[in-house]
Each structure stands twice: as structure tokens, then as C-alpha cells.
Design a protein around this motif. Structure first.
Motif, PDB file in Angstrom:
ATOM      1  N   MET A 272       4.105   4.333 -16.591  1.00 47.38           N
ATOM      2  CA  MET A 272       2.891   4.581 -15.748  1.00 47.38           C
ATOM      3  C   MET A 272       1.910   3.875 -16.407  1.00 47.38           C
ATOM      4  SD  MET A 272       3.520   8.822 -14.940  1.00 47.38           S
ATOM      5  CE  MET A 272       2.139   8.869 -13.972  1.00 47.38           C
ATOM      6  N   ARG A 273       1.794   3.619 -17.462  1.00 47.40           N
ATOM      7  CA  ARG A 273       0.850   2.791 -17.910  1.00 47.40           C
ATOM      8  C   ARG A 273       0.649   1.212 -17.500  1.00 47.40           C
ATOM      9  NH1 ARG A 273       1.428   5.145 -24.077  1.00 47.40           N
ATOM     10  NH2 ARG A 273       0.182   6.858 -23.615  1.00 47.40           N
ATOM     11  N   SER A 274       1.971   0.776 -17.153  1.00 53.53           N
ATOM     12  CA  SER A 274       2.269  -0.619 -16.886  1.00 53.53           C
ATOM     13  C   SER A 274       1.992  -0.726 -15.395  1.00 53.53           C
ATOM     14  CB  SER A 274       3.533  -1.252 -17.204  1.00 53.53           C
ATOM     15  OG  SER A 274       4.550  -0.426 -16.654  1.00 53.53           O
ATOM     16  N   HIS A 275       2.055   0.405 -14.559  1.00 52.45           N
ATOM     17  CA  HIS A 275       2.092   0.259 -13.106  1.00 52.45           C
ATOM     18  C   HIS A 275       0.904   1.443 -12.598  1.00 52.45           C
ATOM     19  CE1 HIS A 275       5.015  -2.712 -12.773  1.00 52.45           C
ATOM     20  NE2 HIS A 275       5.568  -2.054 -13.498  1.00 52.45           N
ATOM     21  N   PRO A 276      -0.120   1.541 -13.077  1.00 53.62           N
ATOM     22  CA  PRO A 276      -1.169   2.577 -12.648  1.00 53.62           C
ATOM     23  C   PRO A 276      -1.126   2.707 -11.246  1.00 53.62           C
ATOM     24  CG  PRO A 276      -2.466   0.882 -13.693  1.00 53.62           C
ATOM     25  CD  PRO A 276      -0.939   0.266 -13.551  1.00 53.62           C
ATOM     26  N   GLY A 277      -0.911   4.040 -10.703  1.00 56.55           N
ATOM     27  CA  GLY A 277      -1.270   4.327  -9.269  1.00 56.55           C
ATOM     28  C   GLY A 277       0.114   4.232  -8.444  1.00 56.55           C
ATOM     29  N   ARG A 278       1.379   3.675  -9.163  1.00 56.25           N
ATOM     30  CA  ARG A 278       2.653   3.386  -8.719  1.00 56.25           C
ATOM     31  C   ARG A 278       3.213   4.612  -8.151  1.00 56.25           C
ATOM     32  NH1 ARG A 278       5.299   0.960  -4.787  1.00 56.25           N
ATOM     33  NH2 ARG A 278       7.738   0.429  -5.434  1.00 56.25           N
ATOM     34  N   TYR A 279       3.364   5.668  -9.063  1.00 54.32           N
ATOM     35  CA  TYR A 279       4.058   6.985  -8.910  1.00 54.32           C
ATOM     36  C   TYR A 279       3.346   7.725  -7.934  1.00 54.32           C
ATOM     37  CZ  TYR A 279       5.696  11.725 -10.081  1.00 54.32           C
ATOM     38  OH  TYR A 279       6.409  12.823  -9.998  1.00 54.32           O
ATOM     39  N   ALA A 280       1.995   7.714  -7.850  1.00 59.60           N
ATOM     40  CA  ALA A 280       1.193   8.390  -6.907  1.00 59.60           C
ATOM     41  C   ALA A 280       1.647   7.788  -5.348  1.00 59.60           C
ATOM     42  CB  ALA A 280      -0.273   8.513  -7.025  1.00 59.60           C
ATOM     43  N   GLN A 281       1.574   6.504  -5.400  1.00 56.64           N
ATOM     44  CA  GLN A 281       1.883   5.998  -4.225  1.00 56.64           C
ATOM     45  C   GLN A 281       3.277   6.161  -3.663  1.00 56.64           C
ATOM     46  OE1 GLN A 281       2.354   1.704  -4.727  1.00 56.64           O
ATOM     47  NE2 GLN A 281       2.104   1.227  -2.507  1.00 56.64           N
ATOM     48  N   LEU A 282       4.295   6.275  -4.639  1.00 57.46           N
ATOM     49  CA  LEU A 282       5.787   6.683  -4.246  1.00 57.46           C
ATOM     50  C   LEU A 282       5.901   7.929  -4.003  1.00 57.46           C
ATOM     51  CD1 LEU A 282       7.445   4.561  -7.316  1.00 57.46           C
ATOM     52  CD2 LEU A 282       7.714   3.954  -4.657  1.00 57.46           C
ATOM     53  N   VAL A 283       5.203   8.825  -4.656  1.00 55.13           N
ATOM     54  CA  VAL A 283       5.273  10.350  -4.373  1.00 55.13           C
ATOM     55  C   VAL A 283       4.712  10.413  -2.954  1.00 55.13           C
ATOM     56  CG1 VAL A 283       4.441  12.710  -4.833  1.00 55.13           C
ATOM     57  CG2 VAL A 283       5.398  11.246  -6.663  1.00 55.13           C
ATOM     58  N   SER A 284       3.870   9.917  -2.516  1.00 56.87           N
ATOM     59  CA  SER A 284       3.112  10.085  -1.057  1.00 56.87           C
ATOM     60  C   SER A 284       3.929   9.488  -0.129  1.00 56.87           C
ATOM     61  CB  SER A 284       1.659   9.651  -1.143  1.00 56.87           C
ATOM     62  OG  SER A 284       1.670   8.231  -1.312  1.00 56.87           O
ATOM     63  N   HIS A 285       4.701   8.378  -0.288  1.00 55.70           N
ATOM     64  CA  HIS A 285       5.674   7.652   0.669  1.00 55.70           C
ATOM     65  C   HIS A 285       6.953   8.402   0.701  1.00 55.70           C
ATOM     66  CE1 HIS A 285       6.748   4.511   3.392  1.00 55.70           C
ATOM     67  NE2 HIS A 285       7.552   4.071   2.460  1.00 55.70           N
ATOM     68  N   SER A 286       7.349   9.063   1.796  1.00 55.81           N
ATOM     69  CA  SER A 286       8.612   9.555   1.909  1.00 55.81           C
ATOM     70  C   SER A 286       8.869  10.059   3.335  1.00 55.81           C
ATOM     71  CB  SER A 286       8.993  10.738   1.023  1.00 55.81           C
ATOM     72  OG  SER A 286      10.305  11.211   0.865  1.00 55.81           O
ATOM     73  N   PRO A 287      10.069   9.617   3.784  1.00 55.53           N
ATOM     74  CA  PRO A 287      10.332  10.226   5.256  1.00 55.53           C
ATOM     75  C   PRO A 287      10.598  11.637   5.149  1.00 55.53           C
ATOM     76  CG  PRO A 287      11.855   8.359   4.729  1.00 55.53           C
ATOM     77  CD  PRO A 287      10.854   8.774   3.334  1.00 55.53           C
ATOM     78  N   ASP A 288      10.330  12.201   6.097  1.00 56.02           N
ATOM     79  CA  ASP A 288      10.563  13.854   6.374  1.00 56.02           C
ATOM     80  C   ASP A 288      11.868  14.381   6.274  1.00 56.02           C
ATOM     81  OD1 ASP A 288       7.982  14.501   6.734  1.00 56.02           O
ATOM     82  OD2 ASP A 288       8.079  14.559   8.849  1.00 56.02           O
TER      83      ASP A 288
END
Length: 68
Positions: free
Chosen positions: A1-17
Motif C-alpha cells: 500500500m505504501r508503494s501504490h497509495p490510493g490503489r487499494y481504494a481505487q480497486l475496492v470502488s471499481h467492481s461490477p454488481d
């Protein structure tokens, strides 16, 4: 998470129903007797849901499949 800040939040928010529904269906069957996961929609299941959602968004080749 340190090497890619914000990436986890971006992945969590992007998912098909459809993926969300599949993940939710499997959550209640994942470690049903483990104290961290036994509460339906509890903190453990929510954490696992977010991790699985992020992973399914990141790795399209693996994705999530429903097992019978």
C-alpha cells in the motif's frame, strides 16, 4: 500500500454488481465457525468482501467464480 497509495481504494470502488453479488453469496460460507467471520455483514465479512472485491478488479484473469 505504501508503494501504490490510493490503489487499494481505487480497486475496492471499481467492481461490477455481478461480481459483488457472487462475493456476497460466498462470504457466509467462508469460515462460518471462525469468530472473525461468523457475524453476517459484520466487520470481518466486510473486510474480506473489500479484499476480494479489490482482487477481482485487479486480476481479471482469475476473477471470482461460483462453486457448486
Amino acid at each position: 500500500m505504501r508503494s501504490h497509495p490510493g490503489r487499494y481504494a481505487q480497486l475496492v470502488s471499481h467492481s461490477p454488481d455481478a461480481i459483488d453479488l457472487e462475493i456476497m453469496r460466498d462470504l457466509n460460507r467462508t469460515f462460518p465457525n471462525h469468530v472473525f467471520f461468523h457475524q453476517r455483514q459484520g466487520p470481518g465479512q466486510q473486510s474480506l468482501f473489500h479484499v476480494l472485491r479489490a482482487y477481482s478488479a485487479m486480476d481479471k484473469q482469475v476473477g471470482v467464480t461460483h462453486s457448486v
